[in-house]
Design a protein around this motif. Structure first.
Motif, PDB file in Angstrom:
ATOM      1  N   LEU A   7       0.870  -0.887   0.058  1.00  7.79           N
ATOM      2  CA  LEU A   7      -0.133  -0.304  -0.010  1.00  7.79           C
ATOM      3  C   LEU A   7       0.946   0.976  -0.196  1.00  7.79           C
ATOM      4  O   LEU A   7       1.754   0.968   0.924  1.00  7.79           O
ATOM      5  N   ALA A   8       0.536   2.431  -1.006  1.00  8.36           N
ATOM      6  CA  ALA A   8       1.478   3.849  -0.889  1.00  8.36           C
ATOM      7  C   ALA A   8       0.668   4.589  -0.578  1.00  8.36           C
ATOM      8  O   ALA A   8      -0.604   4.776  -1.608  1.00  8.36           O
ATOM      9  N   CYS A   9       1.182   5.488   0.549  1.00 13.52           N
ATOM     10  CA  CYS A   9      -0.153   6.763   0.589  1.00 13.52           C
ATOM     11  C   CYS A   9       0.047   7.469  -1.241  1.00 13.52           C
ATOM     12  O   CYS A   9       0.498   7.699  -1.416  1.00 13.52           O
ATOM     13  N   THR A  10      -1.273   8.085  -1.187  1.00 10.18           N
ATOM     14  CA  THR A  10      -1.812   9.366  -2.045  1.00 10.18           C
ATOM     15  C   THR A  10      -1.127  10.413  -2.487  1.00 10.18           C
ATOM     16  O   THR A  10      -0.719  11.092  -3.299  1.00 10.18           O
ATOM     17  N   ASP A  11      -0.489  11.032  -0.805  1.00  7.79           N
ATOM     18  CA  ASP A  11      -0.415  12.375  -1.138  1.00  7.79           C
ATOM     19  C   ASP A  11       1.704  12.294  -1.412  1.00  7.79           C
ATOM     20  O   ASP A  11       1.796  12.927  -2.207  1.00  7.79           O
ATOM     21  N   CYS A  12       2.129  11.296  -0.538  1.00 10.14           N
ATOM     22  CA  CYS A  12       3.693  10.994  -0.562  1.00 10.14           C
ATOM     23  C   CYS A  12       4.130   9.793  -1.400  1.00 10.14           C
ATOM     24  O   CYS A  12       5.664   9.934  -2.268  1.00 10.14           O
ATOM     25  N   LYS A  13       3.682   9.657  -1.502  1.00 17.27           N
ATOM     26  CA  LYS A  13       3.509   7.888  -2.972  1.00 17.27           C
ATOM     27  C   LYS A  13       4.614   7.162  -2.171  1.00 17.27           C
ATOM     28  O   LYS A  13       5.322   6.352  -3.109  1.00 17.27           O
ATOM     29  N   GLN A  14       4.897   7.399  -0.761  1.00 20.66           N
ATOM     30  CA  GLN A  14       5.615   6.220   0.140  1.00 20.66           C
ATOM     31  C   GLN A  14       4.670   5.303   0.135  1.00 20.66           C
ATOM     32  O   GLN A  14       4.010   4.830   0.451  1.00 20.66           O
ATOM     33  N   ARG A  15       5.545   3.760  -0.431  1.00 20.33           N
ATOM     34  CA  ARG A  15       4.971   3.009   0.280  1.00 20.33           C
ATOM     35  C   ARG A  15       5.349   2.553   1.554  1.00 20.33           C
ATOM     36  O   ARG A  15       6.221   2.284   2.471  1.00 20.33           O
ATOM     37  N   ASN A  16       4.089   2.219   2.504  1.00 17.79           N
ATOM     38  CA  ASN A  16       4.826   2.524   3.814  1.00 17.79           C
ATOM     39  C   ASN A  16       3.619   0.856   4.593  1.00 17.79           C
ATOM     40  O   ASN A  16       4.591   0.467   5.039  1.00 17.79           O
ATOM     41  N   TYR A  17       2.901   0.170   3.919  1.00 23.07           N
ATOM     42  CA  TYR A  17       2.761  -0.605   4.226  1.00 23.07           C
ATOM     43  C   TYR A  17       2.431  -2.312   3.155  1.00 23.07           C
ATOM     44  O   TYR A  17       2.723  -2.034   2.561  1.00 23.07           O
ATOM     45  N   HIS A  18       2.304  -3.032   4.329  1.00 19.93           N
ATOM     46  CA  HIS A  18       2.383  -4.638   3.660  1.00 19.93           C
ATOM     47  C   HIS A  18       1.143  -5.246   3.567  1.00 19.93           C
ATOM     48  O   HIS A  18       1.183  -5.303   5.432  1.00 19.93           O
ATOM     49  N   THR A  19       0.542  -6.028   2.921  1.00 21.75           N
ATOM     50  CA  THR A  19      -0.603  -6.393   3.737  1.00 21.75           C
ATOM     51  C   THR A  19      -0.801  -7.734   2.882  1.00 21.75           C
ATOM     52  O   THR A  19      -0.414  -7.803   1.930  1.00 21.75           O
ATOM     53  N   MET A  20      -1.693  -8.879   2.783  1.00 26.39           N
ATOM     54  CA  MET A  20      -2.355  -9.413   2.312  1.00 26.39           C
ATOM     55  C   MET A  20      -4.535  -9.666   1.596  1.00 26.39           C
ATOM     56  O   MET A  20      -4.670  -8.937   2.281  1.00 26.39           O
ATOM     57  N   LYS A  21      -4.400 -10.183   0.500  1.00 18.91           N
ATOM     58  CA  LYS A  21      -5.440  -9.770  -0.289  1.00 18.91           C
ATOM     59  C   LYS A  21      -6.277 -11.569  -0.383  1.00 18.91           C
ATOM     60  O   LYS A  21      -5.301 -11.824  -0.859  1.00 18.91           O
ATOM     61  N   ASN A  22      -7.342 -11.693  -0.544  1.00 17.24           N
ATOM     62  CA  ASN A  22      -7.899 -12.233  -1.478  1.00 17.24           C
ATOM     63  C   ASN A  22      -7.961 -12.096  -2.774  1.00 17.24           C
ATOM     64  O   ASN A  22      -9.601 -10.914  -3.041  1.00 17.24           O
ATOM     65  N   LYS A  23      -7.774 -12.667  -3.925  1.00 18.38           N
ATOM     66  CA  LYS A  23      -7.465 -11.892  -5.728  1.00 18.38           C
ATOM     67  C   LYS A  23      -9.439 -12.362  -5.397  1.00 18.38           C
ATOM     68  O   LYS A  23      -9.966 -11.553  -6.403  1.00 18.38           O
ATOM     69  N   LYS A  24     -10.148 -13.623  -5.470  1.00 16.87           N
ATOM     70  CA  LYS A  24     -11.178 -13.971  -5.549  1.00 16.87           C
ATOM     71  C   LYS A  24     -12.013 -12.837  -4.626  1.00 16.87           C
ATOM     72  O   LYS A  24     -13.481 -12.914  -5.544  1.00 16.87           O
TER      73      LYS A  24
END
Length: 49
Positions: A7-24
């Motif tokens: 996940l990246a911040c929309t203001d400063c474009k820094q990549r701050n977070y990593h997470t998991m998601k279900n593609k389905k």
């Protein structure tokens, strides 16, 4: 079906977070409101490649 995403911040474009998601269940890009330590405020974070 779960994949790692960044996940990246929309203001400063820094990549701050990593997470998991279900593609389905979530085929489109994820958006979350999270804290950005560079902006020092809560901003919208979007999924990046």
């Amino acid at each position: 079906m779960r994949v790692k995403i960044t996940l990246a911040c929309t203001d400063c474009k820094q990549r701050n977070y990593h997470t998991m998601k279900n593609k389905k269940n979530d085929p489109e890009r994820l958006e979350m409101k999270k804290y950005c330590k560079f902006c020092r405020t809560h901003t919208v974070h979007k999924e990046t490649k």
